[in-house]
Design a protein around this motif. Structure first.
Motif, PDB file in Angstrom:
ATOM      1  N   TYR A  90       0.843  -1.194   0.000  1.00 27.21           N
ATOM      2  CA  TYR A  90       0.000   0.000   0.000  1.00 27.21           C
ATOM      3  C   TYR A  90       0.878   1.244   0.000  1.00 27.21           C
ATOM      4  O   TYR A  90       1.887   1.316   0.692  1.00 27.21           O
ATOM      5  CB  TYR A  90      -0.916   0.012   1.227  1.00 27.21           C
ATOM      6  CG  TYR A  90      -1.953  -1.078   1.215  1.00 27.21           C
ATOM      7  CD1 TYR A  90      -3.190  -0.882   0.591  1.00 27.21           C
ATOM      8  CD2 TYR A  90      -1.693  -2.309   1.813  1.00 27.21           C
ATOM      9  CE1 TYR A  90      -4.137  -1.891   0.569  1.00 27.21           C
ATOM     10  CE2 TYR A  90      -2.644  -3.323   1.800  1.00 27.21           C
ATOM     11  CZ  TYR A  90      -3.865  -3.106   1.174  1.00 27.21           C
ATOM     12  OH  TYR A  90      -4.804  -4.103   1.145  1.00 27.21           O
ATOM     13  N   GLY A  91       0.458   2.224  -0.794  1.00 29.92           N
ATOM     14  CA  GLY A  91       1.111   3.512  -0.796  1.00 29.92           C
ATOM     15  C   GLY A  91       0.387   4.459   0.139  1.00 29.92           C
ATOM     16  O   GLY A  91      -0.473   4.046   0.937  1.00 29.92           O
ATOM     17  N   LYS A 119      10.294   5.049   3.770  1.00 31.67           N
ATOM     18  CA  LYS A 119      10.600   6.476   3.705  1.00 31.67           C
ATOM     19  C   LYS A 119       9.386   7.299   3.273  1.00 31.67           C
ATOM     20  O   LYS A 119       9.163   8.422   3.761  1.00 31.67           O
ATOM     21  CB  LYS A 119      11.758   6.702   2.736  1.00 31.67           C
ATOM     22  CG  LYS A 119      12.137   8.165   2.522  1.00 31.67           C
ATOM     23  CD  LYS A 119      13.257   8.280   1.490  1.00 31.67           C
ATOM     24  CE  LYS A 119      13.586   9.725   1.182  1.00 31.67           C
ATOM     25  NZ  LYS A 119      14.637   9.832   0.129  1.00 31.67           N
ATOM     26  N   LYS A 120       8.587   6.754   2.381  1.00 28.69           N
ATOM     27  CA  LYS A 120       7.498   7.510   1.773  1.00 28.69           C
ATOM     28  C   LYS A 120       6.116   7.195   2.362  1.00 28.69           C
ATOM     29  O   LYS A 120       5.100   7.658   1.848  1.00 28.69           O
ATOM     30  CB  LYS A 120       7.467   7.240   0.265  1.00 28.69           C
ATOM     31  CG  LYS A 120       8.720   7.725  -0.471  1.00 28.69           C
ATOM     32  CD  LYS A 120       8.811   9.236  -0.477  1.00 28.69           C
ATOM     33  CE  LYS A 120      10.003   9.719  -1.280  1.00 28.69           C
ATOM     34  NZ  LYS A 120      10.066  11.197  -1.360  1.00 28.69           N
ATOM     35  N   GLY A 121       6.075   6.438   3.433  1.00 25.54           N
ATOM     36  CA  GLY A 121       4.800   6.175   4.088  1.00 25.54           C
ATOM     37  C   GLY A 121       4.004   5.039   3.494  1.00 25.54           C
ATOM     38  O   GLY A 121       2.775   4.954   3.684  1.00 25.54           O
ATOM     39  N   ALA A 223       5.377   7.352  -8.989  1.00 26.96           N
ATOM     40  CA  ALA A 223       6.399   7.726  -9.959  1.00 26.96           C
ATOM     41  C   ALA A 223       7.794   7.353  -9.455  1.00 26.96           C
ATOM     42  O   ALA A 223       8.653   6.904 -10.230  1.00 26.96           O
ATOM     43  CB  ALA A 223       6.314   9.217 -10.246  1.00 26.96           C
ATOM     44  N   GLU A 224       8.027   7.528  -8.162  1.00 29.13           N
ATOM     45  CA  GLU A 224       9.348   7.193  -7.605  1.00 29.13           C
ATOM     46  C   GLU A 224       9.583   5.691  -7.604  1.00 29.13           C
ATOM     47  O   GLU A 224      10.697   5.227  -7.876  1.00 29.13           O
ATOM     48  CB  GLU A 224       9.482   7.760  -6.191  1.00 29.13           C
ATOM     49  CG  GLU A 224      10.895   7.654  -5.643  1.00 29.13           C
ATOM     50  CD  GLU A 224      11.153   8.540  -4.440  1.00 29.13           C
ATOM     51  OE1 GLU A 224      12.211   8.373  -3.807  1.00 29.13           O
ATOM     52  OE2 GLU A 224      10.302   9.406  -4.135  1.00 29.13           O
ATOM     53  N   VAL A 225       8.540   4.915  -7.302  1.00 25.01           N
ATOM     54  CA  VAL A 225       8.675   3.456  -7.368  1.00 25.01           C
ATOM     55  C   VAL A 225       8.947   3.023  -8.806  1.00 25.01           C
ATOM     56  O   VAL A 225       9.822   2.199  -9.075  1.00 25.01           O
ATOM     57  CB  VAL A 225       7.406   2.768  -6.825  1.00 25.01           C
ATOM     58  CG1 VAL A 225       7.493   1.248  -7.028  1.00 25.01           C
ATOM     59  CG2 VAL A 225       7.212   3.073  -5.344  1.00 25.01           C
TER      60      VAL A 225
END
Length: 250
Positions: A90-91, A119-121, A223-225
């Protein structure tokens, strides 16, 4: 799928404005190598390889790069080892993600993705925790003014498609992965140019975000993934209202 065209549009805009062509070619080369390894280097005898090579050519990947990737897969340039993996989780805002991976180092990829999620939650899940909500389908989209819906239905269904519907001012053709190449060829043979054509994962149920900050955070995370060297595809159940999509995509 609600939101599919919108998310595809965001990805295409990013690709068009992003100078990371080398990274894209590297990811495509991996796919070509694995397809060649598994089914041989002849595109006429290996439908999966043909599909990937067509995708590479559409991205303007040089023929020399394509030929070299095929030779790697067939063993002409020595042994090569790639592992195909699927990560789930999950993002931000509990948006479900399924991530298709192609890597030569499973431990490195796992460690780097886990750090990125932390890092990104985001939260990485166990196998099956998210993928139950997705099905793999071939999706081909055309501008609604390029062909009449009834005409497209006749063309696509005869070629093996399962459904044709209007989706956000696009005509969307759905088919099984096995029928994708035949349906795509029938459409292009009719002098039609798809705006989107992929075998992808579609969610059975979506989550709508109408908060701009939350939606932007999710899109930045995805996008970062996607930007990770070993990530081939990220599928999500995110849906955006048309007005918010237009704002974020402007």
């Amino acid at each position: 799928m609600a939101g599919h065209s919108k998310w595809a549009g965001i990805k295409h805009k990013k690709a068009a404005t992003d100078a990371k062509r080398g990274k894209l070619f590297s990811k495509l080369a991996k796919l070509i190598t694995v397809a060649s390894r598994d089914g041989g280097g002849d595109t006429s005898q290996n439908p999966h390889l043909k599909l990937v090579v067509d995708k590479a050519k559409a991205a303007n990947m040089p023929n020399d790069n394509i030929d070299r990737a095929i030779k790697k897969g067939t063993g002409e340039l020595g042994p090569v080892s790639f592992f195909e993996l699927v990560y789930e989780g999950y993002g931000p805002s509990q948006i479900a993600l399924v991530i298709d991976i192609l890597t030569d180092n499973k431990n490195r990829t796992a460690s780097e993705l886990r750090k990125l999620f932390d890092k990104k939650g985001g939260t990485l899940g166990s196998p099956g925790s998210v993928s139950w909500n997705f099905e793999t389908r071939g999706v081909i989209e055309l501008s609604a003014d390029s062909i009449g819906e009834e005409e497209l239905v006749d063309l696509a269904i005869e070629a093996g498609a399962e459904d044709v519907k209007m989706e956000d001012e696009h005509l969307q053709v759905l088919c099984s992965p096995a029928s994708f190449s035949a349906v795509q060829q029938a459409i292009t043979a009719a002098d039609l140019t798809p705006t989107y054509a992929e075998v992808t994962r579609l969610p059975k149920e979506t989550v709508t975000l109408d908060d701009e900050k939350k939606a932007a955070k999710v899109l930045d995370f995805i996008a970062e993934v996607e930007d990770h060297d070993d990530v081939q595809r990220v599928s999500s159940n995110l849906d955006l209202p048309p007005e918010l999509f237009d704002k974020l995509n402007s």
